[in-house]
Motif scaffolding. Structure first.
Motif: not given
Length: 266
Positions: A14-35
């Protein structure tokens, strides 16, 4: 609109899945560089070894019909449970956590269900990071036992020398747990916690999700997660998967009816 995620547990927890979902959300918001970009070269951390293949953590009941219901414990219920635990003699410098409290309350209800079903009394083992054996019921007793066992398990990590030593320690715990299952001499209660994972804040472009859940498990299990309307220290949702008959008995338990705000099928 519903978004589903399916991945093998061999690849992610779940830690990995949560990190993946957070990164996915960052990409959708245009801030993938913060991932955070994790290292995926697992073999550099845990070199390949000839280890025994782990068996399933629980016995699957082929043909049994399982249902999942969600029980919500709000902030007020958590405060009441904390007061009961402290009044009953819970002795620790740190107050009982909401996960420990809800896990103990749900365990008591599940133990009562098992007593109603079984003519012969069997010992109980609760598994969550580590395994503990329950000999005496009561919220303060169970909360204290859980605290002691988890604290002891975490203390062992201090003595871990390297990744090989860590792997051996994990496999020892897995084999110990599997041996208890093979004996069939104890009822096993399987818990996992998704609390503090920011699943409710994964905005993929349509706003934060209104509902977060896992599918119904084909075995007895309890998943704890944050309640959307609360903060990290607010309410908890206990997602319980049981056979239909056991779920009917579970929903009639006094402690669950007294403290769960509401319940509905997942």
């Amino acid at each position: 609109m519903a978004v589903g995620l399916c991945i093998s547990h061999r690849i992610a927890d779940m830690h990995t899945i949560s990190s993946f979902m957070s990164t996915w959300a960052m990409a959708c918001g245009g801030s993938i560089h913060k991932a955070i970009h994790p290292c995926v070269d697992l073999s550099s951390i845990f070199p390949p070894r000839d280890l025994p293949k782990p068996e399933p953590p629980v016995r699957l009941m082929i043909g049994a019909k399982y249902v999942t219901k969600r029980f919500v414990f709000d902030r007020q219920s958590i405060a009441k449970l904390k007061a009961i635990a402290k009044k009953g003699g819970f002795d620790s410098k740190r107050e009982p956590s909401r996960v420990e409290l809800v896990k103990a309350l749900v365990s008591i209800a599940l133990l009562d269900v098992a007593k109603l079903k079984n003519a012969r009394s069997k010992p109980f083992r609760i598994s969550h990071m580590s395994v503990l054996e329950v000999k005496k019921l009561g919220l303060p007793v169970l909360v204290s036992l859980m605290r002691d066992v988890i604290t002891t398990s975490l203390a062992k990590l201090v003595n871990v020398i390297d990744e090989e030593n860590l792997g051996e320690m994990v496999m020892y715990l897995v084999r110990e747990f599997q041996e208890e299952l093979r004996k069939g001499e104890a009822n096993v209660l399987l818990f996992t916690s998704w609390c503090r994972f920011p699943l409710h804040r994964a905005d993929l472009g349509w706003g934060e999700p209104e509902f977060v859940s896992s599918l119904c498990s084909p075995f007895d299990s309890v998943t704890l997660m944050d309640h959307k309307e609360g903060d990290d220290d607010g309410g908890i949702v206990a997602q319980v998967s049981l056979t239909e008959g056991d779920m009917d008995l579970f929903c009639k338990q006094h402690d669950i009816l007294q403290y769960a705000s509401y319940k509905y099928k997942a």
